[in-house]
Design an enzyme around this catalytic site. Sequence first.
Site, short mmCIF file in Angstrom:
data_model
loop_
_atom_site.label_atom_id
_atom_site.label_comp_id
_atom_site.label_asym_id
_atom_site.label_seq_id
_atom_site.Cartn_x
_atom_site.Cartn_y
_atom_site.Cartn_z
N LYS A 219 -3.59 -17.46 -37.89
CA LYS A 219 -4.15 -17.09 -39.19
C LYS A 219 -5.62 -17.46 -39.26
O LYS A 219 -5.97 -18.63 -39.18
CB LYS A 219 -3.38 -17.78 -40.32
N ASP B 229 3.71 -20.02 -55.04
CA ASP B 229 3.60 -18.57 -54.82
C ASP B 229 4.87 -18.06 -54.14
O ASP B 229 4.81 -17.36 -53.13
CB ASP B 229 2.35 -18.24 -53.98
N GLY C 258 -3.36 -11.34 -45.66
CA GLY C 258 -2.97 -12.05 -46.87
C GLY C 258 -4.16 -12.27 -47.78
O GLY C 258 -5.27 -11.82 -47.52
N GLY C 259 -3.92 -12.99 -48.90
CA GLY C 259 -4.97 -13.25 -49.86
C GLY C 259 -6.07 -14.12 -49.31
O GLY C 259 -7.19 -14.10 -49.79
N GLY D 139 -6.55 -14.65 -45.62
CA GLY D 139 -6.93 -14.46 -44.24
C GLY D 139 -6.16 -13.34 -43.56
O GLY D 139 -5.33 -12.67 -44.16
N VAL E 202 -3.79 -12.35 -40.13
CA VAL E 202 -2.86 -12.97 -39.18
C VAL E 202 -2.80 -12.12 -37.91
O VAL E 202 -2.60 -10.90 -37.98
CB VAL E 202 -1.45 -13.12 -39.78
#
Length: 745
Positions: A440, A538, A421-422, A424, A426
């Site tokens: 995460k 978001d 993800g933006g 981190g 997972v």
Amino acid sequence: MFLLFTLILFNDLPSPEATTGNIAKSGCQTVCGNLTVAYPFGIGVGSGCSKDDSFDLTCNSTYDPPTLYIGSGNIQIHNISDSEMWVNSYVALRCYNQFGYVTNEDYYAWFNLETTPFSFSQKNKFTVVGCDDFALIQGTNGGDFSSGCFGLCSKSDDVPGGYCSGIGCCQTSIPRGLKTYNSTLRSLRNHTRVVSFNRCGFAFLGDEESFQFLGVQDLSNSSRFYTRDPVVPTVLDWVIESNQSCIEANECKGNSSCSDTDIGGYRCSCNNGYEGNPYLDPGCHDINECDDQSDIRCYGQCTNTAGSYNCTCWPGYTGDAKTPDGCQPLANGSKFPVMVFTLALVFGMVAILSGMIGIFFGIRKRKLIKLREKFFEQNGGVFLKQKLKAPGTSEAVIMFSTEQLRKATNNYSEDRIVGRGGYGVVYKGILPDKSVVAIKKSKLVDGAQAEQFINEVLILTQVIQRNVVKLLGCCLEEEVPILVYEFISNNTLFHHIHHRVGGMSWLSWENRLRVAVEAAGALAYLHSETIMPIIHRDVKSTNILLDDNYTAKISDFGASRLVPLDHDQVTTLVQGTLGYLDPEYFHTSQLTDKSDVYSFGVVLAELITGQKPLCADRTNEEKNLATYFVKAVKENRLFEIVEPRVLREGTLDQLQGLGDLVKRCLSLHGNDRPTMKDVAMELGGLKKLKTHPWGQQQTNEESRSLISEIEQGDLYDVPLIPYSTNEWESFSGTANMTFQENKPR
């Protein structure tokens, strides 16, 4: 025409190498003006002086002093080191008069390094200077990259000088290995409100250390930027590109070492204590530190050795020759006490060895504990504990240890990664009780990342809802903060809408409505039923996960914000995903719960049309799905854009009702949108609505013809609309802004 940026102070950059030794191939030119050119670079295109033609440089002697360029192009070089190069930058600018008309513009900048061994260094920052300006940057670094920055302010007194704070000057980072970029500069109100002290806006990619924002002086003095005088350079990283590893290439010569880089390729460098050119025979030669003691400290007798030196006191003196007055003369007639020294040495060694065995493990354990305490504090652990003890905050958060999570993820093995993800990566983790969790791990360690982590923990500890991903606990003992969630195994809603591979998908009309109802209910819960309202900020189909039973789960609260009960909006830096971002929030920076409603409206449009939020295949005004959908509803063309399977399985009342609901959610004005609670109730009503299929309610020949045309072909062979993150114009359509087609100059 592009505006070129150059250096502020050449003294701040590394000095060129001395023109001695094996700096270049025999017979090749090594100096151009005040620059020295060392192999693998070579002066002269096709001269054979470089490693290959990608390292060819051109020296233009018509200037005084002569200037150096990359290849046969017009990119001027200002300095070269063993890993970096400083070159002119390109700037986008726009100037306005008091009536808002453009008086001078060059609002598009483009830089391409695809066929070169260069990439843009992370020492560069994308910078926007202006009080009414924003700029978008996009490029490639093995994948697509896009970002943007706003320079906003309303009066000159608000603008600080000396650093880029986001007021009048905005900076954002670029990814490692960026090979190309282009940027576009725009204004929100054509400077009509700030023209008295700021006529022009600028955007450029340049060395962060070479740029100092001077505040109002920069805003009112456009000539500082619109000039050929030295201002700020762009820093390029260079490597030897090869399909082989550093060791396989075996190109580094004597007394040097090679290292593979994380941007591809490798570099050679001289070992410590050696200098020269590691790419040419015989390689690097020893530095005689004793001849030039500017880099060493020796106040006695210096003896050069291979790669190093020895510093001892002169005969008749004793002490430390590396410190001033460290050597003292020996007393007359004194003799070295050999017996005393021997006995002291023996007993000392015995004592040291005995003590070392006893305290080794204790010291190691103590260091580990202190390191974990440091990480705990660095990751905001003390602040988090205080917040978790506050009234109304859940304490049911498990504090996992480093050993537990490393064992659960097989020491964070690559094959355990399930998503990126933006903020981190997972991992899939298996705890000792065989339960499966999602772990995460943040990418960076800095103040902003710690705040992001604490924000997510505080929000999720307050949320207990079946359609929200459950937070199980966290770990603060690692260098980066870690969160542990329940594991959601069935991918994202985005995947199920846009990545079908033949066969009958589970995503029927009934299931689409059910997922929409569940997601809407979860967002309504966050907005109105938690202790303090939560705005997700978001909402998108990739943040709606599906479990084994295809139950919707809202995830990724890293960008969320808590709203005080006495406020109905908060002012924040704009954050979200293009295609889903609320245009009203984009313009005003005023975040409300209606911003989530707009984003959810885009998700509903995806569900009913099967199309992606941004699409390059439609016309300019229809590239954005939100704009395209609202236009189709207003023109009574909803059934032309509905996915064929939805058209077959849905009813007329359901489709018309959902189309009207999506149109209201996508209103450009937040006050005209329903609340998430209203959206959830209306979706629940549509789900319960049972009438005959809409095609059976149409009795005239025109309606039957429409159904026949839409349903032609195999339902599951309907091609998906391709998605391109490079189509920025699609978002600007939603925000009522038009950008010119990107084209290199």
